[in-house]
Design an enzyme around this catalytic site. Structure first.
Site, mmCIF file in Angstrom:
data_model
loop_
_atom_site.group_PDB
_atom_site.id
_atom_site.type_symbol
_atom_site.label_atom_id
_atom_site.label_comp_id
_atom_site.label_asym_id
_atom_site.label_seq_id
_atom_site.Cartn_x
_atom_site.Cartn_y
_atom_site.Cartn_z
ATOM 1 N N HIS A 183 0.828 -1.205 0.000
ATOM 2 C CA HIS A 183 0.000 0.000 0.000
ATOM 3 C C HIS A 183 0.863 1.256 0.000
ATOM 4 O O HIS A 183 1.243 1.764 1.050
ATOM 5 C CB HIS A 183 -0.925 -0.034 1.237
ATOM 6 N N HIS B 140 0.871 4.916 -2.505
ATOM 7 C CA HIS B 140 0.364 5.665 -3.667
ATOM 8 C C HIS B 140 1.562 6.290 -4.382
ATOM 9 O O HIS B 140 2.393 6.944 -3.731
ATOM 10 C CB HIS B 140 -0.583 6.769 -3.208
ATOM 11 N N HIS C 170 -9.963 1.289 0.109
ATOM 12 C CA HIS C 170 -9.751 2.099 1.313
ATOM 13 C C HIS C 170 -11.061 2.156 2.114
ATOM 14 O O HIS C 170 -12.101 2.549 1.576
ATOM 15 C CB HIS C 170 -9.351 3.527 0.947
ATOM 16 N N GLU D 18 -10.741 4.179 7.605
ATOM 17 C CA GLU D 18 -9.637 5.109 7.874
ATOM 18 C C GLU D 18 -10.246 6.384 8.460
ATOM 19 O O GLU D 18 -10.130 6.636 9.652
ATOM 20 C CB GLU D 18 -8.861 5.407 6.577
ATOM 21 N N ASP E 267 1.909 4.136 2.851
ATOM 22 C CA ASP E 267 0.813 4.944 2.288
ATOM 23 C C ASP E 267 1.323 6.068 1.378
ATOM 24 O O ASP E 267 1.224 5.952 0.153
ATOM 25 C CB ASP E 267 -0.071 5.484 3.424
ATOM 26 N N ASP E 268 1.806 7.152 1.963
ATOM 27 C CA ASP E 268 2.320 8.317 1.199
ATOM 28 C C ASP E 268 3.525 8.835 1.977
ATOM 29 O O ASP E 268 3.453 9.899 2.626
ATOM 30 C CB ASP E 268 1.245 9.412 1.130
HETATM 31 N N1 LIG Z 1 -4.468 7.665 3.054
HETATM 32 C C1 LIG Z 1 -5.231 7.873 1.983
HETATM 33 N N2 LIG Z 1 -6.567 7.718 2.081
HETATM 34 C C2 LIG Z 1 -7.355 7.916 1.016
HETATM 35 N N3 LIG Z 1 -6.898 8.292 -0.181
HETATM 36 C C3 LIG Z 1 -5.585 8.483 -0.317
HETATM 37 N N4 LIG Z 1 -4.850 8.855 -1.381
HETATM 38 C C4 LIG Z 1 -3.584 8.909 -1.002
HETATM 39 N N5 LIG Z 1 -3.441 8.570 0.301
HETATM 40 C C5 LIG Z 1 -4.698 8.286 0.743
HETATM 41 ZN ZN LIG Z 2 -3.829 4.788 0.844
#
Ligand SMILES: Nc1ncnc2[nH]cnc12
Ligand SMILES: [Zn+2]
Length: 322
Positions: free
Chosen positions: A11, A13, A189, A192, A270-271
């Site tokens: 996971h 992006h 997703h 969250e 994640d990011d």
């Molecule tokens: N944590 C996240 N939740 C939803 N969409 C996303 N796009 C990028 N990161 C995300």
């Molecule tokens: Zn994500």
């Protein structure tokens, strides 16, 4: 405590992996003023809604196949340098369309990056096409149709990301039917920003083998038991959850509770630069803050490989490397 874990990530992006310095260089190259998404060399946002808006602005700085190939290769080389053997990248053809590159060029650039990283390091990677919920149900369905007909062997899964508070899963279920019929792996997703109900909706309407985050399932004991019974894998991203204030601190984060309850979980970033994290840091947090033993960390990596959207021969080869 081991520090040289073999690592797997399901996971991340792709645009969310862009280091701020690269985003600044791209902004300068395309004459974009970075003031609306960056301050003091860091991505600047205050809550989930702003994070999503900043993410889309950063994505718009990558405009050519070469831009995407460089971003992808750089991230995978970084992962490989810390012992990562497999990565799934969440990508959104909408971002390709929105900057005029088109979905084909967007996926071609990412595929080039994957191939060159594999040549240099051996790291295996796959592409998970995602619909962005806040771009509307039609665009999520279009993303699924695109993934279904892509014919690219690196495209192996379908996801939905974006603003979780927009609509209900039912509004997007058709997209997952299309992806399922095409034989793609399904993840979504949920759990969250929204509570346990969003995870239950996902299980009822999408029947995914994995859920992105899903951590707020902890708010419903019956739902936790259902996840255990189904064997659904949660792609947990602790650093992201703290940065986005899903939980106030790591002590309140339910990763350990979910693991102890028998839910299948794995560790993800994640990011990463948006959340001042990295896959390496997330593994470190698992050992230190969450108190997982080396064997438990390796078990989560094994879970990730068992749930990876790859053919069985590739999976067996990856499992043999653990
Ligand atoms: N944590 C996240 N939740 C939803 N969409 C996303 N796009 C990028 N990161 C995300
Ligand atoms: Zn994500």
């Amino acid at each position: 405590m081991k520090t040289d874990f073999k690592k797997v990530e399901l996971h991340c992006h792709i645009e969310g992996a862009a280091p701020p310095a690269l985003a600044l260089a791209q902004a300068a190259r395309y004459g974009v003023d970075p003031a609306s998404f960056m301050a003091d060399g860091r991505y600047a946002w205050r809550d989930f809604a702003e994070f999503i808006a900043v993410y889309d602005k950063v994505a718009a700085l990558f405009r050519t196949e070469e831009d995407y190939a460089l971003l992808t290769e750089s991230y995978l080389l970084e992962l490989a340098s810390v012992g990562t053997i497999y990565s799934e990248l969440i990508v959104s053809p909408d971002h390709g369309d929105r900057i005029g590159l088109g979905a084909d060029g967007y996926i071609a650039g990412i595929s080039d990056g994957i191939r060159s990283a594999k040549e240099k390091t051996g790291i295996e990677a796959r592409i998970i096409v995602t619909g962005e919920r806040h771009f509307g149900a039609d665009s999520v369905i279009a993303a699924a149709e695109y993934a279904a007909r892509s014919g690219n062997p690196l495209v192996t899964g379908f996801n939905m990301a974006g603003e979780e508070r927009m609509g209900r899963v039912a509004d997007y279920a058709r997209a997952f039917d299309i992806a399922r019929e095409a034989g793609l792996g399904l993840t979504i997703h949920a759990g969250e920003v929204c509570g346990a109900f969003s995870v239950a909706d996902a299980l009822d309407l999408v029947r995914p083998s994995r859920i992105g985050h899903g951590v707020r399932a902890i708010e419903d004991a019956d739902l936790v038991r259902r996840l255990v019974d189904l064997g659904t894998v949660l792609e947990v991203c602790p650093g992201s959850n703290i940065a986005l204030s899903v939980y106030p601190d790591f002590e309140s984060h339910p990763l350990r509770q979910l693991f102890d309850a028998g839910v299948r979980v794995c560790i993800n970033s994640d990011d990463p630069p948006f959340f001042d994290t990295s896959l390496e840091r997330e593994y470190h947090l698992a050992s230190t803050v969450f108190g997982f033993s080396d064997a438990e960390v390796d078990a989560m990596t094994r879970t990730a490989l068992e749930a990876a959207f790859v053919d069985e021969e590739t999976r067996a080869g990856l499992l043999a490397q653990l």
